[in-house]
Scaffold this motif. Structure first.
Motif, PDB file in Angstrom:
ATOM      1  N   LYS A  76      39.813  42.126  45.187  1.00  0.00           N
ATOM      2  CA  LYS A  76      40.976  42.547  44.942  1.00  0.00           C
ATOM      3  C   LYS A  76      42.020  41.572  45.006  1.00  0.00           C
ATOM      4  CE  LYS A  76      43.997  46.041  45.903  1.00  0.00           C
ATOM      5  NZ  LYS A  76      44.613  46.037  44.569  1.00  0.00           N
ATOM      6  N   SER A  77      42.913  41.597  43.826  1.00  0.00           N
ATOM      7  CA  SER A  77      44.090  40.895  43.648  1.00  0.00           C
ATOM      8  C   SER A  77      43.554  39.314  43.495  1.00  0.00           C
ATOM      9  CB  SER A  77      45.262  40.925  44.645  1.00  0.00           C
ATOM     10  OG  SER A  77      45.626  42.153  44.937  1.00  0.00           O
ATOM     11  N   LEU A  78      42.863  39.012  42.562  1.00  0.00           N
ATOM     12  CA  LEU A  78      42.454  37.806  42.346  1.00  0.00           C
ATOM     13  C   LEU A  78      43.488  36.625  41.885  1.00  0.00           C
ATOM     14  CD1 LEU A  78      39.868  35.738  42.616  1.00  0.00           C
ATOM     15  CD2 LEU A  78      39.413  36.439  40.380  1.00  0.00           C
ATOM     16  N   PHE A  79      43.911  35.724  42.459  1.00  0.00           N
ATOM     17  CA  PHE A  79      44.662  34.668  42.011  1.00  0.00           C
ATOM     18  C   PHE A  79      43.914  33.319  41.665  1.00  0.00           C
ATOM     19  CE2 PHE A  79      47.954  31.475  43.460  1.00  0.00           C
ATOM     20  CZ  PHE A  79      48.494  31.225  42.371  1.00  0.00           C
ATOM     21  N   PHE A 102      44.664  25.989  39.216  1.00  0.00           N
ATOM     22  CA  PHE A 102      43.932  24.807  39.126  1.00  0.00           C
ATOM     23  C   PHE A 102      45.016  23.640  39.725  1.00  0.00           C
ATOM     24  CE2 PHE A 102      42.835  27.590  35.518  1.00  0.00           C
ATOM     25  CZ  PHE A 102      41.312  27.428  35.596  1.00  0.00           C
ATOM     26  N   GLU A 103      44.313  23.374  40.824  1.00  0.00           N
ATOM     27  CA  GLU A 103      45.111  22.456  41.443  1.00  0.00           C
ATOM     28  C   GLU A 103      45.581  21.168  40.790  1.00  0.00           C
ATOM     29  OE1 GLU A 103      44.481  22.530  46.246  1.00  0.00           O
ATOM     30  OE2 GLU A 103      43.774  20.698  45.707  1.00  0.00           O
ATOM     31  N   GLY A 104      46.725  20.861  40.811  1.00  0.00           N
ATOM     32  CA  GLY A 104      47.294  19.486  40.144  1.00  0.00           C
ATOM     33  C   GLY A 104      46.995  19.752  38.692  1.00  0.00           C
ATOM     34  N   LEU A 105      46.766  20.897  37.861  1.00  0.00           N
ATOM     35  CA  LEU A 105      46.666  20.906  36.399  1.00  0.00           C
ATOM     36  C   LEU A 105      47.453  21.968  35.868  1.00  0.00           C
ATOM     37  CD1 LEU A 105      43.035  20.654  35.622  1.00  0.00           C
ATOM     38  CD2 LEU A 105      44.428  19.042  35.405  1.00  0.00           C
ATOM     39  N   ASP A 106      48.065  21.656  34.832  1.00  0.00           N
ATOM     40  CA  ASP A 106      48.987  22.784  33.985  1.00  0.00           C
ATOM     41  C   ASP A 106      47.838  23.788  33.225  1.00  0.00           C
ATOM     42  OD1 ASP A 106      51.536  22.594  34.943  1.00  0.00           O
ATOM     43  OD2 ASP A 106      52.078  21.057  33.303  1.00  0.00           O
ATOM     44  N   ALA A 107      47.880  24.950  33.571  1.00  0.00           N
ATOM     45  CA  ALA A 107      47.010  25.795  32.633  1.00  0.00           C
ATOM     46  C   ALA A 107      47.620  26.919  32.477  1.00  0.00           C
ATOM     47  CB  ALA A 107      45.697  25.876  33.424  1.00  0.00           C
ATOM     48  N   LYS A 108      47.649  27.740  31.295  1.00  0.00           N
ATOM     49  CA  LYS A 108      48.289  28.793  31.088  1.00  0.00           C
ATOM     50  C   LYS A 108      47.209  30.072  31.044  1.00  0.00           C
ATOM     51  CE  LYS A 108      50.813  31.228  27.661  1.00  0.00           C
ATOM     52  NZ  LYS A 108      51.233  31.531  26.279  1.00  0.00           N
ATOM     53  N   LEU A 109      47.241  31.061  31.820  1.00  0.00           N
ATOM     54  CA  LEU A 109      46.040  31.924  31.937  1.00  0.00           C
ATOM     55  C   LEU A 109      46.502  33.346  31.524  1.00  0.00           C
ATOM     56  CD1 LEU A 109      45.762  30.173  34.362  1.00  0.00           C
ATOM     57  CD2 LEU A 109      44.487  31.659  35.423  1.00  0.00           C
ATOM     58  N   SER A 110      45.736  34.007  30.843  1.00  0.00           N
ATOM     59  CA  SER A 110      46.120  35.150  30.087  1.00  0.00           C
ATOM     60  C   SER A 110      46.222  36.501  31.111  1.00  0.00           C
ATOM     61  CB  SER A 110      45.132  35.791  28.996  1.00  0.00           C
ATOM     62  OG  SER A 110      43.994  35.854  29.514  1.00  0.00           O
ATOM     63  N   ASP A 111      45.775  36.377  32.263  1.00  0.00           N
ATOM     64  CA  ASP A 111      45.707  37.016  33.083  1.00  0.00           C
ATOM     65  C   ASP A 111      45.619  36.558  34.624  1.00  0.00           C
ATOM     66  OD1 ASP A 111      46.576  39.609  34.384  1.00  0.00           O
ATOM     67  OD2 ASP A 111      44.751  40.528  34.072  1.00  0.00           O
ATOM     68  N   ASN A 112      46.054  37.062  35.457  1.00  0.00           N
ATOM     69  CA  ASN A 112      45.913  36.801  36.965  1.00  0.00           C
ATOM     70  C   ASN A 112      46.493  37.550  37.887  1.00  0.00           C
ATOM     71  OD1 ASN A 112      45.274  34.904  38.773  1.00  0.00           O
ATOM     72  ND2 ASN A 112      46.795  33.142  37.922  1.00  0.00           N
ATOM     73  N   PHE A 113      46.164  37.345  39.330  1.00  0.00           N
ATOM     74  CA  PHE A 113      46.461  38.604  40.387  1.00  0.00           C
ATOM     75  C   PHE A 113      45.907  39.872  39.722  1.00  0.00           C
ATOM     76  CE2 PHE A 113      49.921  35.127  40.569  1.00  0.00           C
ATOM     77  CZ  PHE A 113      49.878  35.146  41.968  1.00  0.00           C
ATOM     78  N   PHE A 114      44.793  39.972  39.345  1.00  0.00           N
ATOM     79  CA  PHE A 114      44.196  40.998  39.001  1.00  0.00           C
ATOM     80  C   PHE A 114      43.098  41.618  39.727  1.00  0.00           C
ATOM     81  CE2 PHE A 114      42.093  37.844  36.625  1.00  0.00           C
ATOM     82  CZ  PHE A 114      40.847  37.812  36.938  1.00  0.00           C
ATOM     83  N   ASP A 115      42.636  42.750  39.715  1.00  0.00           N
ATOM     84  CA  ASP A 115      41.339  43.259  40.299  1.00  0.00           C
ATOM     85  C   ASP A 115      39.874  42.843  39.415  1.00  0.00           C
ATOM     86  OD1 ASP A 115      43.169  44.062  42.465  1.00  0.00           O
ATOM     87  OD2 ASP A 115      42.996  46.219  41.947  1.00  0.00           O
ATOM     88  N   LEU A 116      39.338  42.470  40.343  1.00  0.00           N
ATOM     89  CA  LEU A 116      37.675  42.489  39.571  1.00  0.00           C
ATOM     90  C   LEU A 116      36.883  43.518  40.114  1.00  0.00           C
ATOM     91  CD1 LEU A 116      36.457  40.321  37.282  1.00  0.00           C
ATOM     92  CD2 LEU A 116      35.613  39.030  39.564  1.00  0.00           C
ATOM     93  N   HIS A 117      36.639  44.314  39.150  1.00  0.00           N
ATOM     94  CA  HIS A 117      36.004  45.548  39.392  1.00  0.00           C
ATOM     95  C   HIS A 117      34.376  45.542  39.568  1.00  0.00           C
ATOM     96  CE1 HIS A 117      39.478  47.918  39.924  1.00  0.00           C
ATOM     97  NE2 HIS A 117      40.152  47.349  38.928  1.00  0.00           N
ATOM     98  N   PRO A 118      33.852  46.195  40.365  1.00  0.00           N
ATOM     99  CA  PRO A 118      32.198  46.006  40.261  1.00  0.00           C
ATOM    100  C   PRO A 118      31.705  46.194  38.704  1.00  0.00           C
ATOM    101  CG  PRO A 118      32.885  47.748  42.057  1.00  0.00           C
ATOM    102  CD  PRO A 118      34.072  47.274  41.163  1.00  0.00           C
ATOM    103  N   ASP A 119      30.790  45.315  38.635  1.00  0.00           N
ATOM    104  CA  ASP A 119      30.074  45.049  37.393  1.00  0.00           C
ATOM    105  C   ASP A 119      30.788  45.441  36.004  1.00  0.00           C
ATOM    106  OD1 ASP A 119      27.460  44.512  38.475  1.00  0.00           O
ATOM    107  OD2 ASP A 119      27.258  46.813  38.901  1.00  0.00           O
ATOM    108  N   GLU A 120      32.218  44.924  36.052  1.00  0.00           N
ATOM    109  CA  GLU A 120      33.237  45.072  35.020  1.00  0.00           C
ATOM    110  C   GLU A 120      33.542  43.648  34.662  1.00  0.00           C
ATOM    111  OE1 GLU A 120      37.003  47.051  34.709  1.00  0.00           O
ATOM    112  OE2 GLU A 120      35.866  48.780  35.228  1.00  0.00           O
ATOM    113  N   PRO A 121      32.683  42.737  34.113  1.00  0.00           N
ATOM    114  CA  PRO A 121      33.172  41.398  33.765  1.00  0.00           C
ATOM    115  C   PRO A 121      34.359  41.329  32.822  1.00  0.00           C
ATOM    116  CG  PRO A 121      31.206  42.054  32.807  1.00  0.00           C
ATOM    117  CD  PRO A 121      31.474  43.254  33.458  1.00  0.00           C
ATOM    118  N   VAL A 122      35.138  40.245  33.184  1.00  0.00           N
ATOM    119  CA  VAL A 122      36.543  40.020  32.606  1.00  0.00           C
ATOM    120  C   VAL A 122      36.454  38.618  31.832  1.00  0.00           C
ATOM    121  CG1 VAL A 122      37.822  41.511  33.993  1.00  0.00           C
ATOM    122  CG2 VAL A 122      37.833  39.119  34.566  1.00  0.00           C
TER     123      VAL A 122
END
Ligand code: BMA
Length: 820
Positions: free
Chosen positions: A771-774, A777-797
């Protein structure tokens, strides 16, 4: 026309009569290096005289700066004799002077200024000389100037610093509930000399008169400053995708100041808001010529579109719907505030990032809020290109305003300049008189809005100016504004501040049935690194005075905790609290937006407070000062997506709504699943469904027990909408607060794939609910297409990551947080 740039190196010093800090007094009384455009705070910082005003509580010790009069000067050389030159006029142009003072050229007074929002132009042909010349600008202390006017004309009903209303200056610079008090002075926009021979182009405007399938009627108005009685030529060329599609030449005779010309464009490509269609722009090239010599030229882009505000009576009151090119548009957006306290620091790249992020997050509107500034033209050009509509306030906020003649005259001149400058932008869809003036007045005094000091400015003056100088878009008296009450929920537009500011929690958004919501918001801290930049290590906790200083709302910190405890487990870890507070904010705004989107078009707009920040602060923003997205940003991508599926529960029933903002119908399947957080699938159903174009509908109704929901702490409903084999929307409904869910630190499988230069895919999956996966990357700049999302059972993202880091660096620095 030729330009001679006067930006760059200048000098500045304090006026000797001012109260100056003893330790730097001598330095301030001597000439020091300055940089124009700039502000005195920036120059003081660059010279090492003051520390960074954003750091810790430095702001408090820097309040002397706005009590000082400052003098700026520049010496420059002209290598010809202006009086003997070919130029009919030489002007000095200040695009922006903040805010009140006088200008001298070669020791001679040439004029005064008292409005930071307007351009000042002074004729200097007679004053300039061959060789060295000097400009000197005297800036009066804005604080003393405002206070002097206040004692002359009387204290008005004003929120925050009351003298601010006497100055035509960005109101937030006197301090706001998200801004420090850093009241600036300086030459904040470009300054240059203009050498004009015969004539110059003053203003260009293309307006759409009418649109039919086969053609658009366009009228252009070209205003010329003509300094000769002789004829000159005017040429107009129109391009679409670099191909010339129209051309006309005119002769401007003796007194011809304005050329009005109507023409048609066949099979026009219209300008549409983001998510509805393309924001097509055309290009025009305009030239003034005499005997083959180009006197002046300009290139302008324009869009072909109409805008109407549909206010029609219905059983609940009256609608408030924007129609673009005859199509109803549900407005999804946020409020825009100035992107810094020191405005010359805001560069094109900053606008690019913040506005492109808005487009990516599926916003189709931004409201330029009345306590800030009329933004740089580049901002509006960019919004034209991105299809982001603009609700444009005039710069008045949370107050009654003066009514004496000079002030009203100043406002009048400002409004005319601004309307003429901005009216060519298709992105601007409405002019609005002010922010919250009438609402506050009525709530505090119980009196009629027309009795408010300055009421005439908003009721009559600005309205008339918008009508006379534009007339192609609606004018609205204030935000909020309604027929019988300024903050009505049955008609007009609404600001919703019961939630958060009046201590009510966000579930109450459900009871708000307003017609168009231009403000509502929920605070959260910025990214830890953005905060850490301005806090000493010992102050990086919620108990420090310094952190409280970086939340300008009264009881801002207590509110963060009060609303957090309602939904999340409280811990004492700083980063963990920041993470949860961001989540809480995102959940709140999602809840509000979904509630209003499923009322489409009873509610026809949701513009949350606020998009951006002007310093490192805990505020209502979605993107912090360092442009790091908060959880709300990623949530906005989803809750503002043109297609959303929303699950609403009432008692033992659920209803599933499908919202489609696209102008086309979507056929597909609704997939309803009931999971336990441990990954057990208890129920699944696939139902064919159609989402009509630009509509909302209930696509499923049923009882909770029929979906096999039994335990709220473990069972939840997952919905997806699939069309042509692709999931185009998804959502979930939990039946209890996150703090009551039986979550544990479940395992996640993940791996990176390098997919291009500086581009990776992060594949993730889990057997349980994460739930609410954040991810960060410590000390690195990275742009993520998604964040703070739920990872559901057996539903790879798959998350797209843009970073210049190597695979190994990403692997070493990846960190994750999840709710447990
Ligand atoms: C409204 C805005 C701003 C303010 C915000 C948060 O009143 O118009 O004045 O910053 O709410 O309180």
């Amino acid at each position: 026309m030729k330009k001679f740039n006067l930006t760059g190196e200048w000098e500045f010093k304090a006026n000797p009569n001012s109260f100056l800090p003893k330790d730097i007094e001598t330095k301030l009384l001597n000439w020091n290096k300055a940089n124009v455009p700039g502000t005195v705070h920036l120059d003081l910082m660059a010279n090492g005289f003051i520390p960074d005003p954003y750091f810790e509580t430095n702001e408090l010790n820097l309040q002397w700066i706005d009590k000082v009069d400052w003098i700026y000067r520049k010496k420059f050389t002209i290598d010809f004799d202006p009086l003997k030159s070919e130029f009919d006029s030489i002007k000095i142009v200040f695009e922006g002077l903040d805010t009140i003072g006088d200008v001298k050229v070669n020791g001679q007074y040439i004029g005064s200024f008292d409005n930071m929002f307007v351009e000042y132009t002074f004729e200097v042909k007679e004053i300039l000389k061959p060789g060295e010349n000097e400009i000197e600008i005297y800036f009066k202390s804005p604080t003393f100037a405002g206070k002097a006017l206040e004692s002359k004309y009387g204290k008005l009903p004003v929120e925050l610093a009351s003298h601010r209303v006497y100055l035509r200056k960005a109101q937030y610079s006197f301090g706001w509930d998200w801004a420090p008090t850093l009241t600036t002075s300086g030459i904040w926009k470009p300054v240059y000399l203009e050498f004009i021979k015969c004539a110059k182009i003053k203003n260009v405007w293309f307006k759409t008169i009418s649109i039919s399938d086969s053609k658009a009627q366009i009228a252009t108005e070209i205003e010329i400053e003509k300094l000769t009685d002789e004829d000159i030529e005017l040429s107009l060329e129109i391009f679409f995708e670099n191909e010339k599609i129209y051309e006309r030449n005119f002769t401007q005779r003796k007194g011809d100041r304005v050329r009005v010309h109507r023409f048609e464009i066949n099979s026009p490509n219209l300008w549409y808001p983001n998510g509805f269609g393309k924001p097509t722009l055309y290009k025009a090239q305009i030239k003034l010529l005499k005997n083959g010599e180009t006197l002046d030229e300009t290139v302008k882009k324009f869009g072909i579109r109409t805008v109407q505000l549909i206010q029609e009576k219905d059983e609940d009151g009256e609608s408030f719907i924007f129609e673009i090119n005859g199509e109803k548009i549900f407005c999804k957006g946020a409020n825009w505030i100035p992107a810094d306290c020191f405005l010359p620091r805001v560069k094109k790249e900053d606008y690019d990032i913040l506005l492109e992020m808005a487009k990516e997050a599926n916003l189709n509107i931004l409201r330029v809020w009345g306590g800030g500034i009329y933004e740089d033209e580049y901002f509006y050009e960019k919004c034209d290109e991105l299809g982001i509509m603009i609700w444009q306030d005039f710069m008045f906020a949370c107050a009654g305003y003066p009514e004496f003649d000079d002030f009203v005259e100043n406002v009048k001149n400002e409004a005319i300049q601004i309307v003429k400058k901005l009216r060519n932008h298709p992105s601007i869809v409405i002019w609005c008189g002010n922010n919250e003036n009438e609402w506050i007045w009525v709530d505090k005094t119980g009196k009629h809005p027309d009795e408010m000091p300055g009421a005439k400015i908003f009721k009559e003056l600005l309205k008339q100016i918008c009508q006379e100088y534009d007339g192609t878009r609606p004018y609205w008296r204030s935000s909020p504004w309604g027929k019988n009450y300024p903050n009505s929920e049955t008609d007009g537009n609404h600001h919703q501040w019961k939630v958060w500011s009046q201590w009510v929690d966000y579930k109450n958004y459900e009871n708000v049935k307003a017609r168009f919501v231009t403000e509502f918001g929920f605070q959260s801290p910025p990214h830890p690194e953005t905060l850490n930049e301005v806090l000493k290590p010992e102050n990086r906790n919620f108990n420090s005075f310094s952190i409280q200083h970086h939340n300008k709302q009264e009881d801002g910190i207590p509110r963060l905790f009060r609303f957090l405890t309602a939904h999340h487990k409280i811990t004492s870890d700083f980063d963990d609290l920041i993470y949860k507070m961001q989540l809480n904010q995102a959940e709140a705004i999602k809840f509000a937006v979904e509630n209003w989107r499923i009322r489409k078009f009873k509610t026809a707009g949701t513009i949350f407070w606020q998009w951006n920040d002007c310093w490192n602060v805990i505020s209502w923003s979605a993107i912090d000062y360092r442009k790091r997205p908060k959880a709300l940003y990623y949530y906005a991508k989803k809750f503002f997506h043109p297609v959303i599926i929303v699950v609403k529960r009432s008692d033992d029933k659920v209803k599933i709504f499908g919202v489609n903002d696209y102008p086309t119908q979507i056929d597909g399947n609704l997939i309803i699943t009931t999971f336990t957080i441990h990954g057990l699938k208890k129920f699944e159903k696939k139902i064919p469904a159609t989402l009509e174009k630009n509509s909302v509908a209930i696509i499923f109704e049923g009882k909770l027990e029929n979906l096999e929901i039994s335990k709220p702490e473990t069972d939840y409903i997952r919905v997806k909408f699939e069309s042509n084999g692709k999931i185009i929307s998804e959502n979930s409904l939990f039946l209890t607060e996150p703090k009551f869910l039986n979550l544990q630190k479940f395992g996640i499988a993940y791996r990176f794939l390098k997919t291009g230069e500086d581009e990776y895919i992060l594949k993730m999956s889990s057997k349980n609910l994460i739930k609410s996966l954040f991810i960060y990357f410590e000390g690195l700049d990275a742009k993520l297409s998604d964040n703070f999302f739920d990872l559901h059972p057996d539903e790879p993202v798959e998350i797209k990551i843009n970073s210049t880091a190597t695979l190994q660096q990403l692997l070493n620095s990846i960190r994750m947080k999840m709710l447990t």
